[in-house]
Design a protein around this motif. Structure first.
Motif, short mmCIF file in Angstrom:
data_model
loop_
_atom_site.label_atom_id
_atom_site.label_comp_id
_atom_site.label_asym_id
_atom_site.label_seq_id
_atom_site.Cartn_x
_atom_site.Cartn_y
_atom_site.Cartn_z
N GLN A 151 0.84 -1.10 -0.06
CA GLN A 151 0.05 -0.02 0.21
C GLN A 151 1.01 1.32 0.19
OE1 GLN A 151 -2.46 -0.41 3.55
NE2 GLN A 151 -3.78 -1.86 2.49
N HIS A 152 1.89 1.25 0.69
CA HIS A 152 2.94 2.28 0.64
C HIS A 152 4.09 2.36 -0.12
CE1 HIS A 152 1.02 4.38 4.55
NE2 HIS A 152 0.52 3.21 4.55
N ASN A 153 4.24 1.62 -1.03
CA ASN A 153 5.32 1.39 -1.97
C ASN A 153 6.80 1.48 -1.18
OD1 ASN A 153 3.59 1.67 -4.19
ND2 ASN A 153 3.52 3.78 -3.90
N VAL A 154 6.61 0.45 -0.45
CA VAL A 154 8.06 0.12 0.43
C VAL A 154 8.41 -1.29 0.03
CG1 VAL A 154 8.90 -0.32 2.77
CG2 VAL A 154 7.50 1.45 2.61
N ALA A 155 9.60 -1.40 -0.36
CA ALA A 155 10.08 -2.84 -1.03
C ALA A 155 10.36 -3.63 -0.04
CB ALA A 155 11.15 -2.45 -2.18
N ILE A 156 10.30 -4.99 -0.32
CA ILE A 156 10.37 -6.00 0.25
C ILE A 156 11.86 -6.80 0.14
CG2 ILE A 156 10.01 -8.24 1.25
CD1 ILE A 156 8.17 -6.24 2.18
N GLU A 157 12.89 -6.69 0.63
CA GLU A 157 14.15 -7.26 0.34
C GLU A 157 14.33 -8.78 0.46
OE1 GLU A 157 18.38 -5.72 1.85
OE2 GLU A 157 17.92 -7.29 2.98
N ILE A 158 14.90 -9.32 -0.71
CA ILE A 158 15.27 -10.80 -0.60
C ILE A 158 16.77 -10.63 -0.52
CG2 ILE A 158 15.19 -13.01 -1.79
CD1 ILE A 158 12.53 -11.87 -0.83
N ASN A 159 17.41 -11.06 0.65
CA ASN A 159 18.83 -11.09 0.94
C ASN A 159 19.43 -12.17 0.80
OD1 ASN A 159 20.97 -11.27 3.24
ND2 ASN A 159 20.24 -8.99 3.47
N ASN A 160 20.53 -11.91 -0.28
CA ASN A 160 21.52 -13.07 -0.88
C ASN A 160 22.04 -13.90 0.41
OD1 ASN A 160 22.00 -14.29 -3.40
ND2 ASN A 160 23.94 -14.67 -2.51
N THR A 161 22.60 -12.84 1.32
CA THR A 161 23.39 -13.55 2.39
C THR A 161 22.53 -14.45 3.35
OG1 THR A 161 25.02 -11.67 2.59
CG2 THR A 161 24.64 -13.08 4.69
N THR A 162 21.36 -14.02 3.51
CA THR A 162 20.33 -14.69 4.35
C THR A 162 20.18 -16.02 3.64
OG1 THR A 162 19.25 -12.80 5.31
CG2 THR A 162 18.12 -14.97 4.99
N LEU A 163 20.01 -16.13 2.26
CA LEU A 163 19.71 -17.43 1.75
C LEU A 163 20.71 -18.47 1.70
CD1 LEU A 163 17.76 -15.92 -1.50
CD2 LEU A 163 16.72 -17.02 0.62
N ARG A 164 21.91 -17.99 1.84
CA ARG A 164 22.98 -19.03 1.95
C ARG A 164 22.90 -19.94 3.13
NH1 ARG A 164 28.00 -14.71 0.51
NH2 ARG A 164 28.01 -15.01 -1.56
N GLY A 165 22.11 -19.48 4.17
CA GLY A 165 21.82 -20.32 5.19
C GLY A 165 22.87 -20.59 6.68
N ASN A 166 23.96 -19.44 6.27
CA ASN A 166 24.99 -19.69 7.49
C ASN A 166 24.85 -18.26 8.34
OD1 ASN A 166 26.08 -17.83 5.46
ND2 ASN A 166 27.83 -19.29 5.36
N SER A 167 23.84 -17.32 7.63
CA SER A 167 23.63 -16.14 8.50
C SER A 167 21.97 -15.87 8.78
CB SER A 167 24.32 -15.07 7.92
OG SER A 167 23.70 -13.88 8.40
N ARG A 168 21.62 -15.73 9.98
CA ARG A 168 20.39 -15.72 10.55
C ARG A 168 19.57 -16.94 10.16
NH1 ARG A 168 21.65 -10.35 8.60
NH2 ARG A 168 21.20 -11.04 6.44
N VAL A 169 20.07 -18.16 10.74
CA VAL A 169 19.75 -19.47 10.16
C VAL A 169 18.34 -19.61 10.79
CG1 VAL A 169 20.05 -22.01 11.18
CG2 VAL A 169 22.22 -20.07 10.93
N GLY A 170 17.86 -20.45 9.62
CA GLY A 170 15.94 -20.68 9.66
C GLY A 170 15.52 -19.72 8.74
#
Length: 248
Positions: A151-170
């Motif tokens: 509604q407010h045109n704020v983007a949702i980030e998809i974070n490549n480091t997160t997807l590697r699975g060794n940071s922010r596990v889960g």
């Protein structure tokens, strides 16, 4: 999914990253980026720079190593009121503001409190994107927040480091669910490497793979082209950046 803009990168100024801005630009070019955002941590993070560092980004050239440079910050969401740790005097000199939760700044609380903080940050009008939302330490109501972001045109980030699975596990499965809801809600998506070393700048292969897996329309991905990203900044109320008028 073709991605040509990396909207989340750090230099050694963040206090726990290891490269210079020029090194980041050089690797952005080598890794196929046409544009990248420099987004060091705002001052509430241990070791991060004073807000003057961000105010003074107006001195940065618009191109380094042939790559367009977007002046930005990864600000900390401070509380359930959605406040961030950068004053208006600094924000006015920036092109791009990510709002993120970080454990040293916002102690993980309840799902309801995280949801309230994210919605308040969106409604404040001060953040252009929400960073690394997959972190299970900061669970939130996906549908309520993403609907509000759309509604407010704020983007949702998809974070490549997160997807590697060794940071922010889960986070990995949560990122897929977040992307699917964003697709359904028509929310904008942005792609960030979250690079803390120059070799990772522009490394967005896991983001691209996830977006393909959920069949995300490229029209929702603001980093699919420079023009889409620049149009998004205008949609967010930024003035056109004259030096980038020829970028496509």
């Amino acid at each position: 999914m073709k991605l040509v803009v990396d909207t989340h990168t750090h230099t050694y100024a963040s206090g726990h990253a290891y490269s210079t801005l020029i090194e980041n630009a050089r690797l952005a070019k080598e890794n196929g980026m046409k544009m990248f955002c420099t987004t060091d941590h705002a001052e509430s993070m241990p070791g991060a720079p004073h807000f003057w560092f961000f105010s003074n980004q107006r001195v940065l050239p618009r191109f380094l190593e042939g790559v367009a440079v977007i002046r930005g910050v990864e600000a900390n969401i401070l509380n359930t009121q959605g406040e961030i740790d950068l004053p208006e005097s600094s924000l006015k000199n920036l092109d791009w503001v990510i709002g993120s939760f970080h454990e040293p700044v916002f102690r993980p609380a309840t799902k309801a409190e995280h949801t309230r903080a994210l919605i308040a940050a969106i409604e404040s009008g001060k953040v252009d994107a929400l960073g690394h939302l997959g972190n299970p330490n900061f669970d939130f109501d996906f549908e309520a927040v993403i609907e509000k972001a759309a509604q407010h045109n704020v983007a949702i980030e998809i974070n490549n480091t997160t997807l590697r699975g060794n940071s922010r596990v889960g986070s990995v499965e949560r990122c897929h669910e977040i992307a699917q809801i964003a697709k359904a809600e028509g929310a904008f998506i942005t792609s960030g490497s979250d690079a803390h070393f120059c070799a990772d700048v522009g490394q967005l292969e896991l983001v691209a793979e996830l977006l393909d897996k959920v069949n995300m329309p490229s029209s929702q991905v603001i980093t699919h082209s420079c023009k889409q990203f620049l149009d998004f900044l205008v949609l967010r109320g930024r003035g056109p950046i004259e030096e980038y008028s020829d970028l496509t």
